[in-house]
Write a protein that holds these residues in place. Structure first.
Motif, PDB file in Angstrom:
ATOM      1  N   HIS A 137       0.819  -1.209   0.000  1.00  0.00           N
ATOM      2  CA  HIS A 137       0.000   0.000   0.000  1.00  0.00           C
ATOM      3  C   HIS A 137       0.851   1.256   0.000  1.00  0.00           C
ATOM      4  CE1 HIS A 137      -3.893  -1.738   0.042  1.00  0.00           C
ATOM      5  NE2 HIS A 137      -3.604  -2.526   1.070  1.00  0.00           N
ATOM      6  N   HIS A 158       0.849   4.026  -2.711  1.00  0.00           N
ATOM      7  CA  HIS A 158       0.586   5.409  -2.322  1.00  0.00           C
ATOM      8  C   HIS A 158       1.663   6.346  -2.839  1.00  0.00           C
ATOM      9  CE1 HIS A 158       1.272   8.763   0.534  1.00  0.00           C
ATOM     10  NE2 HIS A 158      -0.063   8.894   0.447  1.00  0.00           N
ATOM     11  N   ARG A 172       1.744   6.569  -6.566  1.00  0.00           N
ATOM     12  CA  ARG A 172       0.575   7.315  -7.030  1.00  0.00           C
ATOM     13  C   ARG A 172       0.734   8.817  -6.755  1.00  0.00           C
ATOM     14  NH1 ARG A 172      -4.069   7.877  -6.084  1.00  0.00           N
ATOM     15  NH2 ARG A 172      -5.072   7.888  -8.113  1.00  0.00           N
ATOM     16  N   SER A 228       0.537  11.147  -9.770  1.00  0.00           N
ATOM     17  CA  SER A 228      -0.595  12.073  -9.898  1.00  0.00           C
ATOM     18  C   SER A 228      -0.097  13.515  -9.969  1.00  0.00           C
ATOM     19  CB  SER A 228      -1.578  11.894  -8.749  1.00  0.00           C
ATOM     20  OG  SER A 228      -0.970  12.247  -7.534  1.00  0.00           O
ATOM     21  N   ASN A 229       0.951  13.798  -9.205  1.00  0.00           N
ATOM     22  CA  ASN A 229       1.549  15.144  -9.286  1.00  0.00           C
ATOM     23  C   ASN A 229       2.039  15.412 -10.698  1.00  0.00           C
ATOM     24  OD1 ASN A 229       1.096  15.906  -6.695  1.00  0.00           O
ATOM     25  ND2 ASN A 229       3.196  15.491  -5.965  1.00  0.00           N
ATOM     26  N   MET A 256      -0.820  15.870 -13.101  1.00  0.00           N
ATOM     27  CA  MET A 256      -1.468  17.165 -12.851  1.00  0.00           C
ATOM     28  C   MET A 256      -0.629  18.326 -13.423  1.00  0.00           C
ATOM     29  SD  MET A 256      -2.350  18.733  -9.131  1.00  0.00           S
ATOM     30  CE  MET A 256      -0.643  19.063  -8.768  1.00  0.00           C
ATOM     31  N   SER A 306       1.499  19.076  -4.634  1.00  0.00           N
ATOM     32  CA  SER A 306       0.092  18.810  -4.451  1.00  0.00           C
ATOM     33  C   SER A 306      -0.657  20.076  -4.041  1.00  0.00           C
ATOM     34  CB  SER A 306      -0.059  17.715  -3.381  1.00  0.00           C
ATOM     35  OG  SER A 306      -1.380  17.322  -3.264  1.00  0.00           O
ATOM     36  N   ASN A 325      -1.042  11.303   4.753  1.00  0.00           N
ATOM     37  CA  ASN A 325       0.366  11.047   5.066  1.00  0.00           C
ATOM     38  C   ASN A 325       1.150  12.323   5.214  1.00  0.00           C
ATOM     39  OD1 ASN A 325       1.167   8.331   5.453  1.00  0.00           O
ATOM     40  ND2 ASN A 325       0.449   7.933   3.372  1.00  0.00           N
ATOM     41  N   ASP A 377      -0.180  13.281  11.405  1.00  0.00           N
ATOM     42  CA  ASP A 377      -0.818  12.910  10.144  1.00  0.00           C
ATOM     43  C   ASP A 377      -2.304  13.266  10.154  1.00  0.00           C
ATOM     44  OD1 ASP A 377      -2.168  10.932  11.536  1.00  0.00           O
ATOM     45  OD2 ASP A 377      -0.853   9.315  10.862  1.00  0.00           O
ATOM     46  N   SER A 388      -6.195  12.263  -0.752  1.00  0.00           N
ATOM     47  CA  SER A 388      -5.020  11.399  -0.581  1.00  0.00           C
ATOM     48  C   SER A 388      -4.757  10.624  -1.856  1.00  0.00           C
ATOM     49  CB  SER A 388      -5.267  10.424   0.569  1.00  0.00           C
ATOM     50  OG  SER A 388      -4.256   9.464   0.620  1.00  0.00           O
ATOM     51  N   SER A 389      -3.514  10.177  -2.004  1.00  0.00           N
ATOM     52  CA  SER A 389      -3.217   9.322  -3.149  1.00  0.00           C
ATOM     53  C   SER A 389      -3.323   7.840  -2.754  1.00  0.00           C
ATOM     54  CB  SER A 389      -1.839   9.648  -3.723  1.00  0.00           C
ATOM     55  OG  SER A 389      -0.888   9.680  -2.696  1.00  0.00           O
ATOM     56  N   SER A 390      -3.710   7.572  -1.481  1.00  0.00           N
ATOM     57  CA  SER A 390      -3.832   6.182  -1.030  1.00  0.00           C
ATOM     58  C   SER A 390      -5.123   5.565  -1.539  1.00  0.00           C
ATOM     59  CB  SER A 390      -3.822   6.121   0.503  1.00  0.00           C
ATOM     60  OG  SER A 390      -4.159   4.831   0.915  1.00  0.00           O
ATOM     61  N   VAL A 391      -4.975   4.398  -2.205  1.00  0.00           N
ATOM     62  CA  VAL A 391      -6.166   3.666  -2.644  1.00  0.00           C
ATOM     63  C   VAL A 391      -6.416   2.479  -1.702  1.00  0.00           C
ATOM     64  CG1 VAL A 391      -6.099   4.317  -5.074  1.00  0.00           C
ATOM     65  CG2 VAL A 391      -4.709   2.405  -4.273  1.00  0.00           C
ATOM     66  N   ASN A 392      -5.724   2.495  -0.555  1.00  0.00           N
ATOM     67  CA  ASN A 392      -5.887   1.415   0.418  1.00  0.00           C
ATOM     68  C   ASN A 392      -7.320   1.439   0.970  1.00  0.00           C
ATOM     69  OD1 ASN A 392      -5.745  -0.389   2.511  1.00  0.00           O
ATOM     70  ND2 ASN A 392      -3.751   0.363   3.279  1.00  0.00           N
ATOM     71  N   PRO A 393      -8.058   0.345   0.763  1.00  0.00           N
ATOM     72  CA  PRO A 393      -9.457   0.326   1.218  1.00  0.00           C
ATOM     73  C   PRO A 393      -9.569   0.595   2.721  1.00  0.00           C
ATOM     74  CG  PRO A 393      -8.917  -1.682   0.002  1.00  0.00           C
ATOM     75  CD  PRO A 393      -7.642  -0.915   0.149  1.00  0.00           C
ATOM     76  N   ARG A 394      -8.557   0.193   3.442  1.00  0.00           N
ATOM     77  CA  ARG A 394      -8.585   0.390   4.897  1.00  0.00           C
ATOM     78  C   ARG A 394      -8.697   1.890   5.229  1.00  0.00           C
ATOM     79  NH1 ARG A 394      -3.780  -2.474   8.042  1.00  0.00           N
ATOM     80  NH2 ARG A 394      -4.199  -4.239   6.682  1.00  0.00           N
ATOM     81  N   LEU A 409      -9.604  11.239  -4.246  1.00  0.00           N
ATOM     82  CA  LEU A 409      -8.291  10.757  -4.666  1.00  0.00           C
ATOM     83  C   LEU A 409      -7.535  11.848  -5.411  1.00  0.00           C
ATOM     84  CD1 LEU A 409      -8.776   7.120  -5.980  1.00  0.00           C
ATOM     85  CD2 LEU A 409      -7.259   7.887  -4.131  1.00  0.00           C
ATOM     86  N   LYS A 410      -6.231  11.917  -5.123  1.00  0.00           N
ATOM     87  CA  LYS A 410      -5.363  12.848  -5.823  1.00  0.00           C
ATOM     88  C   LYS A 410      -5.160  12.348  -7.258  1.00  0.00           C
ATOM     89  CE  LYS A 410      -2.697  14.670  -1.937  1.00  0.00           C
ATOM     90  NZ  LYS A 410      -1.379  14.698  -1.287  1.00  0.00           N
ATOM     91  N   PRO A 411      -4.889  13.135  -8.285  1.00  0.00           N
ATOM     92  CA  PRO A 411      -4.843  14.605  -8.168  1.00  0.00           C
ATOM     93  C   PRO A 411      -6.251  15.203  -8.180  1.00  0.00           C
ATOM     94  CG  PRO A 411      -4.374  13.934 -10.430  1.00  0.00           C
ATOM     95  CD  PRO A 411      -4.598  12.674  -9.654  1.00  0.00           C
ATOM     96  N   ILE A 412      -6.450  16.206  -7.365  1.00  0.00           N
ATOM     97  CA  ILE A 412      -7.768  16.840  -7.302  1.00  0.00           C
ATOM     98  C   ILE A 412      -7.943  17.708  -8.556  1.00  0.00           C
ATOM     99  CG2 ILE A 412      -7.136  18.940  -6.013  1.00  0.00           C
ATOM    100  CD1 ILE A 412      -9.702  18.130  -4.244  1.00  0.00           C
TER     101      ILE A 412
END
Lengths: 720, 135
Positions: free
Chosen positions: A502, A506, A509, A513-514, A517, B16, B65, B70, B95-101, B117-120
């Protein structure tokens, strides 16, 4: 014989008269009868006078006391004699001494009384029946009772008794047969009574005119006899049931008498057995003969009771085990006349005993050689016996074990449970139990066992002792512990792997994504200034992406399977080498290093990992040093057991462990606002240490400093 | 088009933040945009605003993060700031985390309106505006 006149004076006499009556010899003519015969009862004078008036003979039986004092019975016959005119002139008196007769009769009567024998007679001509006093007494009727044939018969108990006497009387009358039998009567008071009835018919001219006989009360004897018969019968049944044979050995003629069961026991036919002592001896097993002979001799000499066991060989060849007991019988004179005793078959018993012995032996064998620990435990908890396996499991010798009780070697936390179960066995609530518990080895370490206890009961059902089986499962428990640890490790590894995935996702990504963008902005941006700024940002982003990929490479390169790469390294040398490499940095920041480590301390480590770990610790301490004080680093190490513990202490910023304690070794966790904080160093350090079977912990106070406590495997430790 | 008075970005990644600000300006999201680089800074800043009697931002874009404090810790601490009218504030996790948790965890906070989710992008901001308007 003598003659007297009317005045009872002697006229004549025979000489025997004197002798008979013990009178002094001499002429007694003319002398009075009473003068001559002394001690004549007064009543006798009247009788004699009376006789003078009679014509018939008068018989009198009279007791006299003689001059010498002895008493005699006389039978007097007095007959009047007449003169020629027919007048009574005198008396002819004859006397007969009937003392002996009289005595015999008295004796008989006394006997009759004592033995309760009565007499009876039945006159068949008149059909009148006469009973003597005793007979009446036996029937419990008054002496005045007058029996008749019918009433007499009614006294016999209804049924077989009455029927029998009726037949016997008929037989006697018709065939002249006498009888002698035992029958039951019911007395006038309603009592059942056994009597012996004896009857004899009297024949006159071939015709039976009279039946007479005796009647005896034999109730006590008869009842005793009947009782005895029952006992004898019972004994018979008992001996038959117990298969007990009875034998007698007649010492005088060397023969034996056997009952039927003896023949059955010896398998010998009654007809073919010669009944001699030798015949008996020939039945006995050759190996036992000598012993039996000796035993008999000893018994005959009175040295030892005859009580023995021997084998007999049956004609079929089968062997039977016999137990024999005998006693000596003597006659009145004290001579030994016979041995009398019993034989019984104990083959089954012996065989059972043999089987029992065998099974005991095999139990003993399996007890000793069992791989499972076994013990016999008394109800008081003491060992009755312990086997080799148990001693081995616990490290004691058998002698040492026997000195202990199971309580002594049981882990105190497990004792109550065991005792509770044991009590339930003692109370009869259960027959066995099983539990997992701990013993202490002689050396002090714990031995894990599965204990199975079974109660053994005696014949009366009380617990006599316990059989314990002790299965040593220490290795199993250790293996379970180890596999649990492995499971924990792999679980945490799996978790960190997922976490890592993860984090990777993260981080990649966030950079990508940066980038996308920024590129989008760049494409739509027309202002040259702005575009320049965007381009430099794109450069930064791609550099960050590159850095992240490098970090990931580093993390991925930590292999957990590096056991074969572990080397024995000198810890002090390892530290010195790192210090040398970063000496410029240390000097620049004025860091003071205090290293207190034994020169010989060696650890198991991968050189590159140790380098990386130490370097990271140093740079962290420098990176997060306090701006207010000169940095000091203290390094110590000490060996405990299989591990060497390194303590790395600085006086820097410290970390708020209450807030970050659980994340300090996490990936991309940073706690300080520092331009170089990436949150990767301690993550890698921790993974490297754990790969080498070590551990890392942290102690810290904000603004006071941080101590990392790292344990390495000591050199020369064998890796499990 | 409705515009917020105050909004706030909490994110440590400068690129970001740059992107966010640019998108917000494009849709004219709010009059002012406050930027904090980690949770701790944001808490300190907002606490100071409350103490000074100023209005706090009504929309907060929160990264997860970050160093020092945090996003999660920020959420825990934000509701504890005295005299804050949190009803008035809407928080979006960016966030850029796609962690389902992380996504599930974010839903446990009632104060969190959504997870972006990033990028916004400007269309995300427009959606946010329409959602808040509907309420």
């Amino acid at each position: 014989m003598a003659m007297v006149d009317k005045e009872l004076n002697f006229i004549n006499y025979s000489s025997i008269w004197f002798e008979e009556l013990g009178i002094q010899k001499g002429d007694i003519r003319g002398k009075s009868f009473f003068e001559v015969v002394p001690n004549t009862p007064r009543i006798f004078k009247n009788i004699l006078k009376n006789c003078l008036k009679q014509t018939d003979v008068t018989k009198i039986e009279q007791q006299h006391t003689l001059p010498n004092g002895s008493s005699q019975w006389y039978k007097w016959r007095v007959k009047p004699c007449k003169d020629r005119e027919g007048n009574v002139a005198g008396l002819i008196i004859s006397s007969e001494n009937i003392t002996r007769l009289k005595r015999t009769k008295e004796l008989l009567e006394t006997t009759e009384n004592v033995a309760r024998i009565g007499g009876w007679e039945l006159d068949l001509l008149t059909n009148k029946i006469q009973w003597s006093d005793i007979t009446k007494e036996i029937h419990e009727v008054p002496l005045s009772y007058v029996p008749s044939i019918d009433t007499a018969m009614q006294f016999y108990k209804e049924g077989e008794h009455r029927e029998k006497i009726r037949k016997l009387i008929e037989n006697a009358i018709e065939k002249g047969e006498s009888w002698d039998t035992e029958l039951q009567i019911v007395t006038a008071s309603g009592k059942d009574l056994w009597v012996r009835a004896k009857g004899v018919p009297e024949l006159i001219n071939g015709k039976i005119v009279r039946l007479f006989g005796v009647f005896q009360d034999i109730d006590t004897i008869k009842r005793a006899e009947l009782e005895n018969e029952i006992i004898v019968e019972r004994l018979k049944i008992a001996t038959a049931a117990a298969n007990v044979g009875i034998w007698e050995y007649h010492l005088w003629d060397n023969t034996q008498s056997w009952d039927d069961r003896m023949y059955a026991l010896y398998g010998v036919k009654k007809e073919s057995f010669t009944k001699s002592f030798e015949a008996w001896l020939s039945c006995i097993h050759p190996d036992d003969k000598e012993k039996v002979l000796l035993e008999i001799d000893m018994a005959l000499r009175g040295e030892k009771e005859f009580k023995t066991k021997f084998r007999v060989v049956l004609p079929s060849g089968d062997i039977r085990h016999i137990k024999a007991i005998a006693t000596l019988q003597e006659d009145k004179a004290g001579n030994r006349i016979k041995m009398i005793g019993t034989n019984w078959d104990i083959t089954e018993l012996i065989n059972t005993q043999l089987k029992l012995d065998k099974s005991q032996e095999s139990l003993k064998g399996s007890f000793e050689s069992s791989a499972v620990g076994m013990s016999l435990v008394g109800v008081d908890g003491s060992w009755l016996d312990v086997n080799e396996s148990l001693c081995k499991s616990l490290g004691y010798t058998r002698e040492e074990m026997m000195q202990l009780t199971f309580q002594d070697i049981t882990h105190p936390d497990d004792l109550d449970e065991d005792l509770e179960y044991l009590q339930a066995l003692l109370d009869g609530k259960s027959d066995s139990y099983q539990l997992e518990k701990r013993y202490f080895h002689k050396k002090g370490h714990i031995v894990y066992i599965i204990l199975t206890v079974t109660a053994v009961k005696d014949i009366s059902g009380n617990v006599s002792h316990f059989i314990s089986q002790i299965l040593d499962i220490t290795s199993r428990i250790e293996a379970t512990k180890k596999s649990n640890e492995l499971l924990k490790v792999s679980k945490s590894q799996n978790e960190s792997l997922t976490n890592f995935a993860h984090i990777v996702s993260h981080n990649l990504r966030s950079h990508s994504s940066n980038l996308s963008m920024l590129i989008n902005y760049l494409m739509e941006e027309e202002d040259e200034e702005e575009r320049k700024e965007l381009e430099s940002m794109i450069l930064d982003a791609s550099e960050s992406l590159n850095e992240t990929v490098q970090h990931l490479n580093e993390v991925v390169s930590i292999k957990t399977d590096i056991q074969d790469q572990l080397q024995d390294l000198n810890l002090l040398e390892g530290i010195r080498s790192v210090v040398k490499n970063i000496s410029g940095l240390l000097k620049d920041r004025k860091v003071q290093c205090k290293i207190d480590i034994n020169e010989d301390e060696k650890i198991k480590a991968v050189p590159a990992y140790l380098d990386s770990i130490l370097l990271n610790l140093f740079t962290n301490s420098i990176k997060y040093c306090s701006p207010d004080k000169p940095p000091i680093i203290n390094i110590t190490a000490k060996k405990t057991g299989d591990m060497v513990t390194l303590e790395f202490t600085d006086n820097g910023l410290g970390i708020d462990l209450d807030r970050h304690g659980d994340k300090i070794f996490g990936m991309y966790k940073t706690f300080h606002k520092h331009k170089d904080a990436k949150g990767i160093g301690l993550f890698i350090t921790k993974n490297q240490i754990e790969a080498m079977n070590g551990k890392i912990q942290v102690r810290s106070k904000v603004n006071e400093g941080t101590t990392f406590i790292i344990s390495f495997l000591s050199a020369n430790t064998t890796i499990k | 088009m409705m515009t917020f008075n105050h909004s706030c970005i909490i994110d440590d990644d400068p690129i970001s933040v740059f992107g966010m600000k640019r998108s917000m300006k494009k849709v004219n999201f709010s009059k002012t945009i406050e930027v904090y680089h980690n949770g701790q800074e944001a808490i300190d800043g907002i606490t100071a605003m409350v103490a000074a009697g100023q209005k706090i931002p009504s929309v907060i874009f929160l990264d997860l993060n970050m160093p020092i404090m945090d996003g999660w810790e920020f959420l825990e601490n934000f509701t504890k700031i005295p005299n804050t009218n949190t009803d008035y504030v809407t928080i979006f996790i960016v966030s850029s985390s796609v962690n389902p948790r992380d996504i599930i965890r974010a839903k446990e906070y009632s104060i969190v309106n959504n997870y972006i989710l990033k990028p916004i992008q400007p269309k995300d901001l427009l959606k946010v505006l329409s959602e808040i308007k509907a309420q």
